[in-house]
Design a protein around this motif. Structure first.
Motif, PDB file in Angstrom:
ATOM      1  N   PHE A   1      68.850   3.564  32.891  1.00 38.91           N
ATOM      2  CA  PHE A   1      69.256   3.117  34.456  1.00 38.91           C
ATOM      3  C   PHE A   1      69.548   1.393  34.526  1.00 38.91           C
ATOM      4  O   PHE A   1      69.737   0.701  35.408  1.00 38.91           O
ATOM      5  N   ALA A   2      68.649   1.102  33.203  1.00 39.51           N
ATOM      6  CA  ALA A   2      68.808  -0.404  33.939  1.00 39.51           C
ATOM      7  C   ALA A   2      70.192  -1.522  33.033  1.00 39.51           C
ATOM      8  O   ALA A   2      70.556  -2.301  33.809  1.00 39.51           O
ATOM      9  N   ARG A   3      70.988  -0.331  32.444  1.00 34.29           N
ATOM     10  CA  ARG A   3      72.554  -0.582  32.616  1.00 34.29           C
ATOM     11  C   ARG A   3      73.682   0.024  33.704  1.00 34.29           C
ATOM     12  O   ARG A   3      74.386  -1.160  33.552  1.00 34.29           O
ATOM     13  N   ALA A   4      73.378   0.588  34.026  1.00 32.53           N
ATOM     14  CA  ALA A   4      73.589   0.712  35.168  1.00 32.53           C
ATOM     15  C   ALA A   4      73.888   0.171  36.326  1.00 32.53           C
ATOM     16  O   ALA A   4      73.182  -1.073  36.709  1.00 32.53           O
TER      17      ALA A   4
ATOM     18  N   GLY B   1      61.685   8.500  28.319  1.00 29.13           N
ATOM     19  CA  GLY B   1      61.195   7.737  29.287  1.00 29.13           C
ATOM     20  C   GLY B   1      62.319   6.686  28.541  1.00 29.13           C
ATOM     21  O   GLY B   1      62.777   5.961  29.909  1.00 29.13           O
ATOM     22  N   LEU B   2      61.674   6.503  27.546  1.00 27.59           N
ATOM     23  CA  LEU B   2      62.044   5.265  27.669  1.00 27.59           C
ATOM     24  C   LEU B   2      63.856   4.756  27.602  1.00 27.59           C
ATOM     25  O   LEU B   2      64.822   3.765  27.701  1.00 27.59           O
ATOM     26  N   ALA B   3      64.683   5.463  27.127  1.00 30.80           N
ATOM     27  CA  ALA B   3      66.155   6.335  26.770  1.00 30.80           C
ATOM     28  C   ALA B   3      66.461   6.119  28.277  1.00 30.80           C
ATOM     29  O   ALA B   3      67.379   5.215  28.505  1.00 30.80           O
ATOM     30  N   MET B   4      65.766   6.631  29.454  1.00 34.20           N
ATOM     31  CA  MET B   4      66.022   6.921  30.550  1.00 34.20           C
ATOM     32  C   MET B   4      66.394   5.511  31.242  1.00 34.20           C
ATOM     33  O   MET B   4      66.675   5.406  32.053  1.00 34.20           O
ATOM     34  N   ARG B   5      65.019   4.948  31.066  1.00 32.59           N
ATOM     35  CA  ARG B   5      64.736   3.394  31.469  1.00 32.59           C
ATOM     36  C   ARG B   5      65.660   2.530  30.956  1.00 32.59           C
ATOM     37  O   ARG B   5      66.141   1.823  32.505  1.00 32.59           O
TER      38      ARG B   5
ATOM     39  N   ALA C   1      42.293  23.011  17.001  1.00 35.13           N
ATOM     40  CA  ALA C   1      41.816  21.571  18.200  1.00 35.13           C
ATOM     41  C   ALA C   1      42.930  20.440  17.946  1.00 35.13           C
ATOM     42  O   ALA C   1      43.378  19.502  17.989  1.00 35.13           O
ATOM     43  N   ARG C   2      42.035  20.554  16.282  1.00 34.26           N
ATOM     44  CA  ARG C   2      43.007  19.570  15.678  1.00 34.26           C
ATOM     45  C   ARG C   2      44.718  19.874  15.854  1.00 34.26           C
ATOM     46  O   ARG C   2      45.778  18.619  15.971  1.00 34.26           O
ATOM     47  N   GLU C   3      45.287  20.793  15.821  1.00 33.78           N
ATOM     48  CA  GLU C   3      46.762  21.175  16.154  1.00 33.78           C
ATOM     49  C   GLU C   3      46.963  20.910  17.371  1.00 33.78           C
ATOM     50  O   GLU C   3      48.195  20.507  17.413  1.00 33.78           O
ATOM     51  N   ARG C   4      46.041  21.443  17.956  1.00 32.85           N
ATOM     52  CA  ARG C   4      46.606  21.155  19.099  1.00 32.85           C
ATOM     53  C   ARG C   4      46.431  19.419  19.292  1.00 32.85           C
ATOM     54  O   ARG C   4      47.966  19.049  20.771  1.00 32.85           O
ATOM     55  N   ALA C   5      45.396  18.661  19.496  1.00 29.63           N
ATOM     56  CA  ALA C   5      45.978  17.355  19.291  1.00 29.63           C
ATOM     57  C   ALA C   5      47.123  16.723  19.281  1.00 29.63           C
ATOM     58  O   ALA C   5      47.743  15.776  19.701  1.00 29.63           O
ATOM     59  N   ALA C   6      47.308  16.821  17.946  1.00 25.12           N
ATOM     60  CA  ALA C   6      48.739  16.380  17.436  1.00 25.12           C
ATOM     61  C   ALA C   6      49.829  16.774  17.512  1.00 25.12           C
ATOM     62  O   ALA C   6      50.553  16.207  18.455  1.00 25.12           O
ATOM     63  N   GLU C   7      50.009  17.877  18.784  1.00 27.58           N
ATOM     64  CA  GLU C   7      51.114  18.904  18.810  1.00 27.58           C
ATOM     65  C   GLU C   7      51.108  18.141  20.367  1.00 27.58           C
ATOM     66  O   GLU C   7      52.477  18.029  20.601  1.00 27.58           O
ATOM     67  N   ALA C   8      50.521  18.164  21.360  1.00 31.95           N
ATOM     68  CA  ALA C   8      50.612  16.853  22.346  1.00 31.95           C
ATOM     69  C   ALA C   8      50.611  15.436  22.000  1.00 31.95           C
ATOM     70  O   ALA C   8      51.537  15.341  22.743  1.00 31.95           O
ATOM     71  N   ALA C   9      50.164  15.358  20.823  1.00 26.01           N
ATOM     72  CA  ALA C   9      50.604  13.259  20.906  1.00 26.01           C
ATOM     73  C   ALA C   9      52.034  13.784  20.260  1.00 26.01           C
ATOM     74  O   ALA C   9      52.651  12.298  20.856  1.00 26.01           O
ATOM     75  N   ARG C  10      52.739  14.420  19.870  1.00 25.65           N
ATOM     76  CA  ARG C  10      54.008  14.723  19.237  1.00 25.65           C
ATOM     77  C   ARG C  10      54.803  15.319  20.334  1.00 25.65           C
ATOM     78  O   ARG C  10      55.597  14.323  20.906  1.00 25.65           O
ATOM     79  N   GLU C  11      54.501  15.525  21.762  1.00 26.96           N
ATOM     80  CA  GLU C  11      55.116  15.992  23.042  1.00 26.96           C
ATOM     81  C   GLU C  11      55.132  14.766  23.792  1.00 26.96           C
ATOM     82  O   GLU C  11      56.067  14.227  24.316  1.00 26.96           O
ATOM     83  N   GLN C  12      53.744  13.935  23.675  1.00 31.22           N
ATOM     84  CA  GLN C  12      53.567  12.971  24.413  1.00 31.22           C
ATOM     85  C   GLN C  12      54.721  11.517  24.416  1.00 31.22           C
ATOM     86  O   GLN C  12      55.211  11.340  25.005  1.00 31.22           O
ATOM     87  N   SER C  13      54.847  11.553  22.647  1.00 29.57           N
ATOM     88  CA  SER C  13      55.838  10.911  22.271  1.00 29.57           C
ATOM     89  C   SER C  13      56.846  11.415  22.557  1.00 29.57           C
ATOM     90  O   SER C  13      58.254  10.072  22.862  1.00 29.57           O
ATOM     91  N   ASP C  14      57.722  12.733  22.429  1.00 25.97           N
ATOM     92  CA  ASP C  14      59.047  12.549  22.637  1.00 25.97           C
ATOM     93  C   ASP C  14      58.902  12.732  24.424  1.00 25.97           C
ATOM     94  O   ASP C  14      60.182  11.880  24.532  1.00 25.97           O
ATOM     95  N   LEU C  15      58.373  12.779  25.199  1.00 31.42           N
ATOM     96  CA  LEU C  15      58.229  12.614  26.883  1.00 31.42           C
ATOM     97  C   LEU C  15      58.737  11.111  26.756  1.00 31.42           C
ATOM     98  O   LEU C  15      58.959  10.268  27.523  1.00 31.42           O
ATOM     99  N   ASP C  16      57.715   9.892  25.882  1.00 29.22           N
ATOM    100  CA  ASP C  16      57.565   8.713  26.134  1.00 29.22           C
ATOM    101  C   ASP C  16      58.913   7.918  24.876  1.00 29.22           C
ATOM    102  O   ASP C  16      59.367   7.286  26.118  1.00 29.22           O
ATOM    103  N   ARG C  17      59.571   8.686  24.709  1.00 28.76           N
ATOM    104  CA  ARG C  17      60.937   8.288  24.127  1.00 28.76           C
ATOM    105  C   ARG C  17      62.144   8.315  25.321  1.00 28.76           C
ATOM    106  O   ARG C  17      62.626   8.129  25.218  1.00 28.76           O
TER     107      ARG C  17
END
Length: 139
Positions: free
Chosen positions: A136-139, A129-133, A111-127
Motif C-alpha cells: 500500500f505504501a508503494r501505491a 500485514g507488513l507485506a500488505m502495508r 498447551a505448549r504446542e498450542r502456544a507455539a502454533e499460535a505464535a507461528r500463526e501470529q508471525s505469519d499474520l504479522d508478515r
C-alpha cells in the motif's frame, strides 16, 4: 504424539485393571460374608432343632459342627481377602496418581504446542500485514 497417546492408553488400562481387581475382591468378600451369615443361621436352626448349643457336647449335631468349621474357614478367607483388598487399593491409588502425572504432563505439552502454533500463526499474520502495508505504501 503417538508415543504419548500410547502411554496414556496404557496408564488408563492399568488403572482400569486395578479398579476391576478391587471390585472383584470386594465382591468375593461380600459373597463370603453372605455365606457366613447363611451358615450362622443354619447353625442356629440346627442347634435349636437339637436343643444342644454346646459344641463340646457329644451329641452336638454333626451338620452344625461341619457348618461351623466351614464358617470359620470362610471368615479366615474373607480376612485374607481384606488384606489383599488393602494392597489392591494401594496399587490402584499408585496407578491413578501415575495416570494423573501423565495427564498433567500431557496437558502442559498440549498447551505448549498450542502456544507455539499460535505464535507461528501470529508471525505469519504479522508478515502478511507488513507485506500488505509495504504494498500500500508503494501505491
Amino acid at each position: 504424539m503417538k508415543s504419548r497417546d500410547t502411554v496414556m492408553r496404557l496408564k488408563r488400562f492399568q488403572v482400569d485393571e486395578k479398579r476391576r481387581r478391587v471390585a472383584q475382591i470386594e465382591m468375593m468378600i461380600a459373597d463370603f460374608e453372605r455365606m457366613v451369615h447363611e451358615l450362622e443361621r443354619e447353625i442356629a436352626a440346627e442347634e435349636q432343632k437339637s436343643g444342644i448349643s454346646d459344641k463340646a457336647h457329644f451329641a452336638y449335631p454333626t451338620y452344625a459342627r461341619a457348618a461351623f468349621t466351614r464358617k470359620e474357614n470362610l471368615q479366615r478367607s474373607a480376612d485374607e481377602l481384606k488384606t489383599q483388598l488393602e494392597d489392591a487399593r494401594a496399587d490402584l491409588e499408585g496407578a491413578f496418581q501415575e495416570l494423573k502425572k501423565f495427564e498433567i504432563l500431557d496437558d502442559r505439552e498440549q498447551a505448549r504446542e498450542r502456544a507455539a502454533e499460535a505464535a507461528r500463526e501470529q508471525s505469519d499474520l504479522d508478515r502478511i500485514g507488513l507485506a500488505m502495508r509495504a504494498g500500500f505504501a508503494r501505491a
